[in-house]
Design an enzyme around this catalytic site. Structure first.
Site, short mmCIF file in Angstrom:
data_model
loop_
_atom_site.label_atom_id
_atom_site.label_comp_id
_atom_site.label_asym_id
_atom_site.label_seq_id
_atom_site.Cartn_x
_atom_site.Cartn_y
_atom_site.Cartn_z
NE ARG A 24 -2.72 -1.02 3.57
CZ ARG A 24 -1.86 -0.04 4.28
NH1 ARG A 24 -2.33 1.35 4.04
NH2 ARG A 24 -0.92 -0.86 5.64
CE1 TYR A 47 2.43 -7.32 -4.02
CE2 TYR A 47 1.00 -7.11 -2.53
CZ TYR A 47 1.22 -7.42 -2.60
OH TYR A 47 2.78 -8.57 -2.23
N GLY A 48 -2.84 -5.33 -3.90
CA GLY A 48 -3.96 -5.59 -2.63
C GLY A 48 -4.46 -4.23 -2.27
N GLY A 49 -4.18 -3.45 -1.29
CA GLY A 49 -5.58 -2.39 -0.85
C GLY A 49 -5.06 -1.45 -1.62
CE LYS A 63 -6.80 -3.63 4.63
NZ LYS A 63 -6.48 -3.39 6.20
CG HIS A 120 -7.33 -2.92 10.18
ND1 HIS A 120 -5.83 -2.51 10.63
CD2 HIS A 120 -7.35 -3.58 9.28
CE1 HIS A 120 -5.29 -3.35 9.83
NE2 HIS A 120 -5.98 -4.02 8.44
CB CYS A 151 0.51 -5.96 13.92
SG CYS A 151 1.38 -4.57 13.92
CE LYS A 157 -5.64 -7.28 10.59
NZ LYS A 157 -4.25 -6.66 10.03
CG ASN A 178 -0.22 -15.73 12.93
OD1 ASN A 178 0.24 -16.09 12.89
ND2 ASN A 178 -0.07 -14.71 12.13
CG ASN A 211 2.74 -6.44 1.80
OD1 ASN A 211 2.23 -6.57 3.10
ND2 ASN A 211 2.64 -5.05 1.38
CG PHE A 241 3.08 -17.72 16.31
CD1 PHE A 241 1.90 -17.23 15.32
CD2 PHE A 241 4.65 -16.99 17.24
CE1 PHE A 241 3.84 -16.29 14.77
CE2 PHE A 241 5.20 -16.79 15.91
CZ PHE A 241 4.64 -16.62 15.00
P1 GTP Z 1 -2.71 -7.53 7.50
O1 GTP Z 1 -2.94 -8.63 6.49
O2 GTP Z 1 -1.39 -6.73 6.64
O3 GTP Z 1 -3.84 -6.92 8.05
O4 GTP Z 1 -2.49 -7.89 9.10
P2 GTP Z 1 -1.96 -8.94 9.60
O5 GTP Z 1 -2.42 -8.29 11.25
O6 GTP Z 1 -3.27 -10.46 9.07
O7 GTP Z 1 -0.82 -9.88 10.12
P3 GTP Z 1 -0.19 -11.80 10.35
O8 GTP Z 1 -1.75 -11.98 11.01
O9 GTP Z 1 -0.04 -12.06 8.91
O10 GTP Z 1 0.91 -11.55 10.54
C1 GTP Z 1 2.03 -10.77 9.85
C2 GTP Z 1 3.78 -11.70 10.81
O11 GTP Z 1 3.71 -11.46 12.28
C3 GTP Z 1 3.72 -12.37 10.43
O12 GTP Z 1 5.21 -12.34 9.86
C4 GTP Z 1 3.83 -13.52 12.00
O13 GTP Z 1 4.87 -14.51 11.90
C5 GTP Z 1 3.90 -12.50 12.66
N1 GTP Z 1 3.03 -13.17 14.05
C6 GTP Z 1 2.11 -12.86 14.51
N2 GTP Z 1 1.40 -13.84 15.75
C7 GTP Z 1 2.52 -13.51 16.28
C8 GTP Z 1 2.64 -13.76 17.62
O14 GTP Z 1 2.05 -13.89 19.03
N3 GTP Z 1 4.11 -13.60 18.02
C9 GTP Z 1 5.22 -12.96 17.00
N4 GTP Z 1 5.99 -12.95 17.99
N5 GTP Z 1 4.66 -12.99 15.88
C10 GTP Z 1 3.41 -13.08 15.43
C1 SPV Z 2 -2.71 -3.88 5.43
O1 SPV Z 2 -1.61 -3.47 5.15
O2 SPV Z 2 -3.75 -3.77 6.30
C2 SPV Z 2 -3.49 -5.01 4.90
C3 SPV Z 2 -3.42 -5.64 3.00
O3 SPV Z 2 -4.36 -5.98 5.16
S1 SPV Z 2 -3.63 -4.83 2.26
O4 SPV Z 2 -5.32 -5.37 1.94
O5 SPV Z 2 -2.32 -4.52 0.94
O6 SPV Z 2 -4.39 -3.14 2.43
MN MN Z 3 -5.27 -5.38 6.89
#
Ligand code: GTP
Ligand code: SPV
Ligand code: MN
Length: 628
Positions: free
Chosen positions: A97, A240-242, A249, A269, A293, A295, A297, A406, A535
């Site tokens: 983004r 790309y993406g968002g 988004k 979000h 960060c 989500k 997971n 990313n 995790f």
């Molecule tokens: P967007 O799709 O960008 O909105 O992100 P998201 O919040 O869904 O991110 P996602 O769950 O894909 O996490 C991305 C990164 O966070 C990965 O590299 C994971 O390994 C790391 N991560 C997730 N949960 C944990 C956790 O509990 N501990 C640690 N240390 N890293 C984590």
């Molecule tokens: C984010 O960046 O929070 C995403 C990926 O979920 S994107 O859809 O590209 O914004």
């Molecule tokens: Mn997101």
């Protein structure tokens, strides 16, 4: 009328390839006249060779993927590893983004607020009209009708995206309810969001000369522009993406947050999960974390704690509205996952790994010689040889990562093994708890509960997080990201805080309030290692939060909020470093002084518009910490 075409010189009009492909804007029978008129207007402006109305069928998807394989936009993966899956490599300057090119073009600048880029709508329309004029020459314009939320659902909303990117069409089919059903629902009088997208690389130039296409067309110039009052989106230059999947988004957060403000609901979000306790009690949790960060997971959490189960409802966006029975009801408006690949592995997120068996579009991951994909964190050891995300030879000795940080996967949510049976239900679920989190190496404890709604809004408003690769910027740099919505709030964030506070008043009246928590999985030791294993172990923190919701546990009142008595955290079988637990909850006054000063400066940016409750919460926190 949205944009008007500047007068093009007659020689600038597209040369039609043959009589077999007449420039026809004819809409399918029964299409709402407003939709047909808008599509015609955009086609007249952008001058594509063809206009194709998407029905969302498998046959259409097959046709699109074949076309993209032919142009090199995607390549098929070996089917014995990934059934009917593809790899896309983006242009190296179109990988995330672009927040610096994202604009909220409200009539008044103060309605966009200090955290958004604002542009005067008239000036932006003029700029966009210039850029969109002829931008699809030589290409196909796809018309993509879609519904956010199940078609016809009470909380669902409709949109139409036009785009000249088949990659975006394919992505929209995975991420939304796209096609005929949505088009039929777009009856006259029904509201819908207009989303216009072009990669900004016409294949026919001003003199009518055709050039060859490239695998990932895009433009150095980029605009992701939103017109909140008229519910319109214009996106130029990125695929790309968002930036380009405008349902996500641009619509479901930026435009939807404005609709939600006007209509009394929330567009957030957040992930959405059902958590089932060992006794079979069902809870629903919505959690906001900034981009990349955790989500996805959290949404697929496999608790290590015996007896607890998590079912996935959504991983990125949640729409919440007052429930007629009191409290809040929530749906995930999306139908797919657009997840971060790096860091997703069998040890960290086995459920995501199982989801990715097929029907997946991978973007900017690495390719193994056997036709499967790989990225950092998928396995402990990297394969001996790979093609990296740029398509170049890569070995473990290479200096750069093989997958772009990313890199993403696009896959239907229905394919996730932990998906809830009723994920597609228009009714949504009743939310018991809201969680806010960020990526913080210091200060923020593992878990705290808000004292009340207002304190909860303060916790949301004060989220700060270390930057990730999900947008341009310096990875690791701490930035304020209130409610994880900094890049996604379509109006003045101070008004957004006020909206959250007002909604709390309304919910209180119904006698059912979701409880609010703050978590931080990312606190680190002096040596840089994570204090908390994260995790699946996060299920232990979740269990504590839900035991609180169930009224089973007392908590300790601390300056930062309600904290667990350490003995109440279910940590059996978990080996933490000596002292780690204490450090996960430690409050260091000097560091908090800086944190509060930073928060104060951030709040000050909103001036008079800031609801007084939040600076008041800040003052109280200062007093509690003995820092005033
Ligand atoms: P967007 O799709 O960008 O909105 O992100 P998201 O919040 O869904 O991110 P996602 O769950 O894909 O996490 C991305 C990164 O966070 C990965 O590299 C994971 O390994 C790391 N991560 C997730 N949960 C944990 C956790 O509990 N501990 C640690 N240390 N890293 C984590
Ligand atoms: C984010 O960046 O929070 C995403 C990926 O979920 S994107 O859809 O590209 O914004
Ligand atoms: Mn997101």
């Amino acid at each position: 009328m949205t944009l008007t075409a500047p007068d093009l010189p007659s020689e600038a009009l597209p040369r039609l390839e043959s009589a077999a492909t007449p420039l026809t804007f004819a809409a399918p029978a029964g299409v709402a006249p407003a939709v047909a008129a808008w599509v015609t207007e955009l086609a007249e402006l952008t001058r594509p060779d063809r206009v194709e109305w998407c029905d969302g069928s498998q046959a259409e998807f097959d046709r699109l993927t074949r076309r993209m394989v032919a142009t090199g936009t995607i390549e098929p993966l070996a089917s014995e590893h990934r059934h009917y899956s593809f790899l896309a490599r983006s242009a190296p300057d179109d990988v995330a983004r672009v927040e610096s090119r994202t604009f909220i073009c409200s009539e008044r600048e103060e309605d966009a607020g200090p955290t958004n880029n604002w542009s005067e709508p008239g000036a932006m329309r003029e700029t966009l009209a210039g850029l969109f004029a002829g931008s699809m020459r030589g290409r196909t314009m796809y018309v993509v009708p879609f519904s956010m939320g199940p078609v016809g659902g009470a909380m669902s909303r409709l949109g139409v995206q036009v785009t000249d990117s088949p990659y975006v069409v394919a992505s929209m089919r995975v991420m939304t309810r796209m096609g005929s059903a949505a088009l039929e629902a777009l009856r006259p009088g029904t509201d819908w969001v207009r989303a216009a997208h072009t990669v900004g690389m016409p294949l026919v130039d001003d003199r009518g000369i055709r050039r060859a296409d490239v695998p990932w067309p895009c433009n150095e110039t980029k605009y992701i522009s939103h017109f909140p009052e008229t519910r319109e989106i214009f996106s130029f230059g990125s695929a790309y993406g968002g930036n380009a999947i405008l349902a996500k988004k641009a619509f479901a957060l930026r435009i939807a947050s404005v609709m939600a403000r006007d209509e009394g609901w929330l567009a957030e979000h957040m992930l959405l999960v059902r958590v089932i306790s060992p006794e079979g009690r069902r809870f629903h949790v919505a959690a906001a974390f900034p981009s990349a960060c955790g989500k996805t997971n959290f949404a697929m959490l496999k608790p290590t704690l015996p007896g607890w189960r998590v079912e996935t409802l959504g991983d990125d966006i949640v729409w919440l509205a007052p429930d007629p029975d009191g409290g809040l009801r929530a749906i995930n408006p999306e139908a797919g996952l657009f997840g971060v690949a790096p860091g997703t592995g069998w040890a960290t997120n086995p459920t995501a790994m199982e989801t990715l068996w097929g029907n997946t579009i991978f973007t900017n991951v690495a390719l193994r010689p056997d036709g499967d994909v790989w990225w950092e964190g998928m396995t402990d050891d990297a394969p001996e040889r790979l093609l990296d995300w740029r398509g170049e030879d890569w070995t473990p000795a290479s200096a750069e990562p093989a997958a772009h940080p990313n890199a993403r996967f696009t896959v239907p949510l229905a394919q996730c093994p932990s998906v809830a049976d009723d994920w597609d239900s228009p009714a949504g679920v009743h939310v018991d708890a809201i969680v806010f989190g960020g990526r913080r190496r210091t200060n923020v404890p593992l878990v705290t509960e808000a004292r009340d709604w207002e304190h909860g809004v303060f916790l949301g408003a004060t989220i700060a997080s270390e930057q990730t690769a999900a947008a341009e910027g310096t990875v690791g740099e701490l930035r304020r990201d209130p409610f994880a919505m900094l890049p996604f709030c379509g109006y003045n964030m101070a008004d957004y805080f006020g909206h959250w506070l007002a909604l709390g008043e309304r919910l209180r009246g119904t006698g059912r309030m979701p409880r609010v928590f703050q978590v931080n999985w990312f606190r680190r030791d002096e040596d840089g290692s994570f204090l908390w294993p994260g995790f699946g172990e996060n299920g232990r923190v979740l269990a504590w939060m839900l035991d609180r919701v169930a009224g089973r546990l007392p908590a300790v009142d601390t300056p930062l909020g309600l904290a667990p008595r350490l003995d109440d955290l279910p940590l059996d079988g978990l080996e933490l470093q000596p002292g780690a637990l204490e450090r996960l909850f430690a409050v260091e006054p000097a560091a908090w002084r800086d944190e509060l000063d930073d928060t104060e400066a951030f709040f000050a940016r909103f001036g008079e518009r800031m609801p007084p409750q939040l600076p008041r919460q800040l003052d109280r926190l200062r007093t509690r910490l003995g820092l005033d």
